[in-house]
Motif scaffolding. Structure first.
Motif, PDB file in Angstrom:
ATOM      1  N   ASN A 199      -3.555  11.908   8.651  1.00 42.43           N
ATOM      2  CA  ASN A 199      -2.902  11.481   7.405  1.00 42.43           C
ATOM      3  C   ASN A 199      -3.093   9.998   7.088  1.00 42.43           C
ATOM      4  OD1 ASN A 199      -1.750  14.112   6.897  1.00 42.43           O
ATOM      5  ND2 ASN A 199      -0.275  13.676   8.526  1.00 42.43           N
ATOM      6  N   SER A 200      -4.273   9.477   7.408  1.00 40.23           N
ATOM      7  CA  SER A 200      -4.532   8.066   7.117  1.00 40.23           C
ATOM      8  C   SER A 200      -4.622   7.808   5.614  1.00 40.23           C
ATOM      9  CB  SER A 200      -5.817   7.615   7.809  1.00 40.23           C
ATOM     10  OG  SER A 200      -6.918   8.424   7.439  1.00 40.23           O
ATOM     11  N   LEU A 201      -5.159   8.775   4.865  1.00 38.70           N
ATOM     12  CA  LEU A 201      -5.257   8.591   3.419  1.00 38.70           C
ATOM     13  C   LEU A 201      -3.876   8.604   2.767  1.00 38.70           C
ATOM     14  CD1 LEU A 201      -8.390  10.781   2.568  1.00 38.70           C
ATOM     15  CD2 LEU A 201      -8.241   8.277   2.646  1.00 38.70           C
ATOM     16  N   ALA A 202      -2.994   9.462   3.255  1.00 38.05           N
ATOM     17  CA  ALA A 202      -1.632   9.489   2.724  1.00 38.05           C
ATOM     18  C   ALA A 202      -0.938   8.159   2.986  1.00 38.05           C
ATOM     19  CB  ALA A 202      -0.846  10.633   3.363  1.00 38.05           C
ATOM     20  N   TRP A 203      -1.228   7.564   4.146  1.00 45.25           N
ATOM     21  CA  TRP A 203      -0.605   6.272   4.480  1.00 45.25           C
ATOM     22  C   TRP A 203      -1.140   5.160   3.599  1.00 45.25           C
ATOM     23  CZ3 TRP A 203      -2.126   1.458   5.992  1.00 45.25           C
ATOM     24  CH2 TRP A 203      -1.129   0.609   6.495  1.00 45.25           C
ATOM     25  N   ILE A 204      -2.468   5.104   3.424  1.00 42.96           N
ATOM     26  CA  ILE A 204      -3.052   3.975   2.700  1.00 42.96           C
ATOM     27  C   ILE A 204      -2.722   4.022   1.214  1.00 42.96           C
ATOM     28  CG2 ILE A 204      -5.328   4.919   2.064  1.00 42.96           C
ATOM     29  CD1 ILE A 204      -6.529   2.266   3.091  1.00 42.96           C
ATOM     30  N   LYS A 205      -2.451   5.196   0.687  1.00 41.13           N
ATOM     31  CA  LYS A 205      -2.102   5.317  -0.725  1.00 41.13           C
ATOM     32  C   LYS A 205      -0.803   4.587  -1.063  1.00 41.13           C
ATOM     33  CE  LYS A 205      -4.520   9.682  -1.521  1.00 41.13           C
ATOM     34  NZ  LYS A 205      -4.382  11.160  -1.727  1.00 41.13           N
ATOM     35  N   LYS A 206       0.003   4.299  -0.052  1.00 44.47           N
ATOM     36  CA  LYS A 206       1.286   3.628  -0.262  1.00 44.47           C
ATOM     37  C   LYS A 206       1.159   2.107  -0.208  1.00 44.47           C
ATOM     38  CE  LYS A 206       3.644   7.488   2.031  1.00 44.47           C
ATOM     39  NZ  LYS A 206       4.467   7.888   3.209  1.00 44.47           N
ATOM     40  N   GLN A 207      -0.056   1.606   0.039  1.00 43.51           N
ATOM     41  CA  GLN A 207      -0.251   0.168   0.223  1.00 43.51           C
ATOM     42  C   GLN A 207      -0.759  -0.501  -1.057  1.00 43.51           C
ATOM     43  OE1 GLN A 207       0.966  -0.682   3.190  1.00 43.51           O
ATOM     44  NE2 GLN A 207       1.194   1.536   3.505  1.00 43.51           N
ATOM     45  N   GLY A 208      -0.691  -1.810  -1.087  1.00 43.59           N
ATOM     46  CA  GLY A 208      -1.120  -2.581  -2.250  1.00 43.59           C
ATOM     47  C   GLY A 208      -2.634  -2.635  -2.385  1.00 43.59           C
ATOM     48  N   THR A 209      -3.092  -2.961  -3.563  1.00 44.03           N
ATOM     49  CA  THR A 209      -4.529  -3.029  -3.836  1.00 44.03           C
ATOM     50  C   THR A 209      -5.204  -4.089  -2.956  1.00 44.03           C
ATOM     51  OG1 THR A 209      -4.171  -2.351  -6.121  1.00 44.03           O
ATOM     52  CG2 THR A 209      -6.264  -3.436  -5.620  1.00 44.03           C
ATOM     53  N   ALA A 210      -6.311  -3.691  -2.319  1.00 43.82           N
ATOM     54  CA  ALA A 210      -7.141  -4.580  -1.498  1.00 43.82           C
ATOM     55  C   ALA A 210      -6.329  -5.360  -0.471  1.00 43.82           C
ATOM     56  CB  ALA A 210      -7.926  -5.542  -2.391  1.00 43.82           C
ATOM     57  N   SER A 211      -5.346  -4.699   0.131  1.00 45.00           N
ATOM     58  CA  SER A 211      -4.459  -5.386   1.084  1.00 45.00           C
ATOM     59  C   SER A 211      -4.672  -4.965   2.536  1.00 45.00           C
ATOM     60  CB  SER A 211      -2.993  -5.101   0.713  1.00 45.00           C
ATOM     61  OG  SER A 211      -2.688  -3.713   0.877  1.00 45.00           O
ATOM     62  N   VAL A 212      -5.342  -3.833   2.760  1.00 39.74           N
ATOM     63  CA  VAL A 212      -5.387  -3.214   4.087  1.00 39.74           C
ATOM     64  C   VAL A 212      -6.661  -3.602   4.833  1.00 39.74           C
ATOM     65  CG1 VAL A 212      -5.470  -1.003   5.336  1.00 39.74           C
ATOM     66  CG2 VAL A 212      -3.979  -1.269   3.337  1.00 39.74           C
ATOM     67  N   ALA A 213      -6.509  -3.911   6.114  1.00 41.08           N
ATOM     68  CA  ALA A 213      -7.650  -4.100   7.007  1.00 41.08           C
ATOM     69  C   ALA A 213      -7.926  -2.775   7.712  1.00 41.08           C
ATOM     70  CB  ALA A 213      -7.360  -5.190   8.033  1.00 41.08           C
ATOM     71  N   TYR A 214      -9.148  -2.280   7.552  1.00 34.67           N
ATOM     72  CA  TYR A 214      -9.565  -1.068   8.256  1.00 34.67           C
ATOM     73  C   TYR A 214     -10.456  -1.497   9.417  1.00 34.67           C
ATOM     74  CZ  TYR A 214     -12.479   2.984   9.346  1.00 34.67           C
ATOM     75  OH  TYR A 214     -13.170   3.962  10.011  1.00 34.67           O
TER      76      TYR A 214
END
Length: 460
Positions: free
Chosen positions: A265-280
């Motif tokens: 469920n990584s996509l479900a998690w990242i959908k809750k984050q701000g634009t261009a904010s996440v480090a993968y």
């Protein structure tokens, strides 16, 4: 053992010789699928080791692809010691004879002579095989034009640099090779001028570079607009040179969409984050930074407060600092696997922390995501250099290895500072060019048509 699908009526029989390590065979199977779909009356025999075949998705292959097993070169009763490159060395020594047997078996199964050998470029001996069989030889290079150029010109580089004086030349650039003006000696893969030049691996790459100009065609999964100078030079060196990628974009535009597998469920998690904010963060399937660097990554993430998705094998999770997962439960997730292409396409992904393998780098470009690069093996150094200096779409990790403070500075530079905004703008331009390359009249689509013509032609 071949699969027993009903055979198409065909004039052409193509034998695919796969390299069973790393991401080579999955990518080559993907290309084989596309060729088989484009030419349904051509028979494709996919030759690969049993272990590698077991890791591929083979249940939904088109009826004109048959799968065969090739011996892996490990004698019965032999126990691998775990020495680096041991499995490769055993395989490559036995490969010429084992592939000859497998090709003969594939021909016998269908009563049709092979008209084309489509092989991993590592298999330099395919040149002689194809000549003996009066078949076409098409070679697939699983990395980019930069590393292919380094291996093609190995002798020229060795003559210019001097293998015995290489330690004093590491910062020198390869300006005597078209398109390599900003690459340094230190960026080249082991086996060119650094490392054990007498190893089986180095010998294979050297022989490959000498043999490839004899191929009827050579192709890569890049797109021409990414490296125009290197591409044009390779076109002058080879009979035909085709760039047919990025494959990630071709997959997303294919007519048969399959549901995205996302078990954690990584996509479900990242959908809750701000634009261009996440480090993968992910370092591929072959290499992982040493335990001390994994600790540094974790400490850097925690102190930066940057949201993160970290794809990390379960066996390596024990290296993380005690309490890290609990303390960062709201900040990010650490999972064994993610749907990488989909994650890199998501608007919330702001930076990709990567080993800079060719496929991963292209997927980041295709998604318009800047990179922080920590090269590990092979072509990683060349790719990281290109990301930072040539395309200016990311940066190398400060100091060459992960430290907590160095990683924090990199995250800040890419995600917050003006330098990062420039990287984002540059990678967006490349993303647009990549999408154009796979459009109806794009360079990669036209190149694929050229590749198909060579592969299925019976006029040898």
């Amino acid at each position: 053992m071949a699969n027993t699908s009903e055979q198409p009526t065909t004039d052409s029989h193509v034998a695919i010789l796969a390299f069973p390590f790393g991401s080579h065979s999955p990518v080559l199977l993907d290309v084989t699928r596309r060729l088989a779909s484009a030419s349904p009356t051509t028979l494709f025999s996919f030759l690969n080791t049993a272990k590698s075949n077991s890791s591929l998705f083979l249940s939904d292959l088109p009826s004109n692809i048959r799968v065969h097993e090739v011996a892996d070169g490990v004698s019965e009763g032999y126990v691998l010691s775990g020495r680096p490159h041991e499995a490769f060395e055993l395989f490559i020594v036995a490969a010429p004879e084992n592939f000859r047997k497998a090709v003969a078996s594939a021909e016998s199964d269908v009563g049709k002579k092979v008209t084309c050998l489509l092989t991993d470029a590592f298999f330099w001996f395919a040149s002689d095989m194809a000549a003996e069989m009066k078949a076409t030889w098409v070679a697939f290079w699983a990395a980019g034009p930069n590393s292919m150029t380094a291996h093609l010109y190995t002798d020229r580089i060795r003559d210019a640099i001097g293998v015995n004086e290489v330690d004093g030349c590491m910062e020198e650039t390869l300006g005597f090779i078209p398109g390599m003006e900003k690459y340094r000696v230190k960026d080249t893969p082991d086996g060119v001028v650094v490392g054990n030049l007498d190893s089986a691996f180095s010998d294979t790459l050297h022989r490959m570079g000498l043999a490839l100009p004899r191929a009827d065609a050579v192709f890569v999964t890049s797109f021409e607009e990414l490296d125009p100078t290197l591409t044009n030079n390779l076109k002058s060196e080879f009979k035909r040179f085709f760039s047919i990628g990025p494959l990630a974009l071709l997959s997303s535009t294919s007519q048969t969409e399959t549901p995205v597998q996302d078990p954690y469920n990584s996509l479900a998690w990242i959908k809750k984050q701000g634009t261009a904010s996440v480090a993968y963060i992910s370092f591929g399937t072959v290499m992982t930074p040493p335990p001390g660097e994994l600790v540094a990554i974790a400490e850097g993430l925690e102190s930066s407060n940057v949201p993160f998705v970290w794809s990390l094998k379960e066996k390596n999770m024990v290296q993380l600092p005690k309490g890290f997962l609990e303390r960062t439960r709201e900040q990010g997730i650490v999972v064994p696997w993610v749907p990488q292409v989909e994650l890199l396409k998501h608007e919330s992904t702001g930076v990709y922390v990567t080993h800079c393998g060719w496929n991963s780098m292209l997927e980041s470009v295709s998604g318009g995501v800047p990179m922080i690069c920590r090269p590990c093996i092979g072509d990683n150094g060349l790719n990281g250099r290109a990301v930072e200096v040539i395309w200016e779409i990311g940066m190398m990790i400060i100091g060459g290895v992960f430290t907590r403070d160095g990683f924090v500075k990199c995250l800040d530079q890419v995600l917050v500072q003006d330098d990062g905004k420039k990287m984002k703008s540059n990678v967006e331009k490349l993303r647009e060019q990549a999408h154009q390359a796979v459009s109806a009249k794009g360079s990669s689509v036209e190149n694929f048509k050229g590749l198909l013509d060579v592969v299925v032609s019976t006029l040898n």
